[in-house]
Each structure stands twice: as structure tokens, then as C-alpha cells.
Design a protein around this motif. Structure first.
Motif, PDB file in Angstrom:
ATOM      1  N   ILE A  13       0.860  -1.179   0.000  1.00  0.00           N
ATOM      2  CA  ILE A  13       0.000   0.000   0.000  1.00  0.00           C
ATOM      3  C   ILE A  13       0.902   1.237   0.000  1.00  0.00           C
ATOM      4  O   ILE A  13       1.815   1.345   0.826  1.00  0.00           O
ATOM      5  N   LYS A  14       0.672   2.150  -0.936  1.00  0.00           N
ATOM      6  CA  LYS A  14       1.478   3.367  -1.017  1.00  0.00           C
ATOM      7  C   LYS A  14       1.402   4.116   0.303  1.00  0.00           C
ATOM      8  O   LYS A  14       0.344   4.204   0.926  1.00  0.00           O
ATOM      9  N   MET A  15       2.531   4.699   0.724  1.00  0.00           N
ATOM     10  CA  MET A  15       2.592   5.391   2.011  1.00  0.00           C
ATOM     11  C   MET A  15       3.210   6.775   1.863  1.00  0.00           C
ATOM     12  O   MET A  15       4.104   6.974   1.053  1.00  0.00           O
ATOM     13  N   ASN A  16       2.723   7.703   2.689  1.00  0.00           N
ATOM     14  CA  ASN A  16       3.311   9.028   2.821  1.00  0.00           C
ATOM     15  C   ASN A  16       3.699   9.172   4.287  1.00  0.00           C
ATOM     16  O   ASN A  16       2.838   9.315   5.143  1.00  0.00           O
ATOM     17  N   ILE A  17       4.991   9.101   4.551  1.00  0.00           N
ATOM     18  CA  ILE A  17       5.494   9.164   5.917  1.00  0.00           C
ATOM     19  C   ILE A  17       5.891  10.609   6.199  1.00  0.00           C
ATOM     20  O   ILE A  17       6.793  11.147   5.559  1.00  0.00           O
ATOM     21  N   THR A  18       5.194  11.238   7.141  1.00  0.00           N
ATOM     22  CA  THR A  18       5.417  12.656   7.422  1.00  0.00           C
ATOM     23  C   THR A  18       6.059  12.852   8.793  1.00  0.00           C
ATOM     24  O   THR A  18       6.252  11.898   9.539  1.00  0.00           O
ATOM     25  N   ALA A  19       6.360  14.088   9.091  1.00  0.00           N
ATOM     26  CA  ALA A  19       6.970  14.486  10.367  1.00  0.00           C
ATOM     27  C   ALA A  19       8.346  13.864  10.543  1.00  0.00           C
ATOM     28  O   ALA A  19       8.730  13.467  11.634  1.00  0.00           O
ATOM     29  N   VAL A  20       9.101  13.799   9.454  1.00  0.00           N
ATOM     30  CA  VAL A  20      10.485  13.336   9.509  1.00  0.00           C
ATOM     31  C   VAL A  20      11.355  14.581   9.655  1.00  0.00           C
ATOM     32  O   VAL A  20      11.209  15.543   8.904  1.00  0.00           O
ATOM     33  N   TYR A  21      12.245  14.566  10.641  1.00  0.00           N
ATOM     34  CA  TYR A  21      13.034  15.758  10.953  1.00  0.00           C
ATOM     35  C   TYR A  21      14.521  15.610  10.644  1.00  0.00           C
ATOM     36  O   TYR A  21      15.249  16.594  10.666  1.00  0.00           O
ATOM     37  N   SER A  22      14.983  14.377  10.401  1.00  0.00           N
ATOM     38  CA  SER A  22      16.427  14.220  10.216  1.00  0.00           C
ATOM     39  C   SER A  22      16.746  13.116   9.220  1.00  0.00           C
ATOM     40  O   SER A  22      15.922  12.240   8.944  1.00  0.00           O
ATOM     41  N   SER A  23      17.974  13.163   8.716  1.00  0.00           N
ATOM     42  CA  SER A  23      18.430  12.111   7.811  1.00  0.00           C
ATOM     43  C   SER A  23      18.563  10.787   8.554  1.00  0.00           C
ATOM     44  O   SER A  23      18.392   9.720   7.959  1.00  0.00           O
ATOM     45  N   ALA A  24      18.811  10.835   9.856  1.00  0.00           N
ATOM     46  CA  ALA A  24      18.881   9.605  10.651  1.00  0.00           C
ATOM     47  C   ALA A  24      17.523   8.904  10.656  1.00  0.00           C
ATOM     48  O   ALA A  24      17.449   7.672  10.546  1.00  0.00           O
ATOM     49  N   LYS A  38       5.594   1.827  -3.033  1.00  0.00           N
ATOM     50  CA  LYS A  38       5.822   3.258  -3.249  1.00  0.00           C
ATOM     51  C   LYS A  38       5.723   3.983  -1.911  1.00  0.00           C
ATOM     52  O   LYS A  38       4.771   3.786  -1.160  1.00  0.00           O
ATOM     53  N   VAL A  39       6.722   4.824  -1.620  1.00  0.00           N
ATOM     54  CA  VAL A  39       6.783   5.526  -0.344  1.00  0.00           C
ATOM     55  C   VAL A  39       7.207   6.973  -0.584  1.00  0.00           C
ATOM     56  O   VAL A  39       8.108   7.232  -1.369  1.00  0.00           O
ATOM     57  N   ILE A  40       6.550   7.888   0.115  1.00  0.00           N
ATOM     58  CA  ILE A  40       6.972   9.293   0.134  1.00  0.00           C
ATOM     59  C   ILE A  40       7.402   9.586   1.559  1.00  0.00           C
ATOM     60  O   ILE A  40       6.669   9.309   2.504  1.00  0.00           O
ATOM     61  N   ILE A  41       8.590  10.137   1.707  1.00  0.00           N
ATOM     62  CA  ILE A  41       9.071  10.562   3.019  1.00  0.00           C
ATOM     63  C   ILE A  41       9.100  12.082   3.006  1.00  0.00           C
ATOM     64  O   ILE A  41       9.807  12.685   2.207  1.00  0.00           O
ATOM     65  N   SER A  42       8.311  12.705   3.882  1.00  0.00           N
ATOM     66  CA  SER A  42       8.205  14.165   3.927  1.00  0.00           C
ATOM     67  C   SER A  42       9.035  14.710   5.086  1.00  0.00           C
ATOM     68  O   SER A  42       8.733  14.453   6.247  1.00  0.00           O
ATOM     69  N   ILE A  43      10.064  15.452   4.733  1.00  0.00           N
ATOM     70  CA  ILE A  43      10.930  16.054   5.748  1.00  0.00           C
ATOM     71  C   ILE A  43      10.379  17.434   6.105  1.00  0.00           C
ATOM     72  O   ILE A  43      10.099  18.236   5.224  1.00  0.00           O
TER      73      ILE A  43
END
Length: 79
Positions: A13-24, A38-43
Motif C-alpha cells: 500500500i502506497k505510504m506518505n510518511i510525514t513528520a520526519v526531521y532528520s536524515s537519521a 511506493k513511499v513518500i518521506i516528507s521532511i
């Protein structure tokens, strides 16, 4: 990766992962995800900027981590 997150990701299932604050955090997410989904990582660059931190280095590191994954979009503030 928590139970529901893991379940959704393993079902492709496609995902949008939000509230990412760092490269770690990006690196941890990349270690856990199903590489076929499919994944979107929102920094959240604005939050870093609000406290006086330059968000560009975190973007650059996160992008370099994600380059080996075809399923990522690298537009604007998303990888």
C-alpha cells in the motif's frame, strides 16, 4: 516499525510518511520498508528552520540515502 505501519507496508500500500526531521530518521525508515512499495518521506524543513537549523544538509543526506530506491519521488520537500 510499528505493527500497523509494517502491515500496511508489507501489503504494498502506497505510504506518505510525514513528520520526519532528520536524515537519521530517513535512514531508519529506509532500513524497514518493503522496497517494492511506493513511499513518500516528507521532511519537515520548516520546523528545522524555525529553530535556526539549516535543513539543506538533512535533505542532501536523506536524498543520498534514498537514491538506491526507485520508488521514491524526489520533488520539493519529499524524497
Amino acid at each position: 516499525m510499528t505493527g500497523k505501519f509494517f502491515f500496511i507496508n508489507q501489503k504494498n500500500i502506497k505510504m506518505n510518511i510525514t513528520a520526519v526531521y532528520s536524515s537519521a530518521q530517513t535512514k531508519q525508515i529506509l532500513k524497514c520498508i518493503n522496497k517494492k512499495t511506493k513511499v513518500i518521506i516528507s521532511i519537515f524543513a520548516g520546523r528545522a528552520g524555525d529553530v535556526g537549523k539549516d535543513p539543506i544538509p538533512e535533505f542532501e543526506k536523506s536524498i543520498s540515502f534514498s537514491k538506491k530506491f526507485e520508488q521514491f519521488s524526489r520533488k520539493g520537500s519529499t524524497l
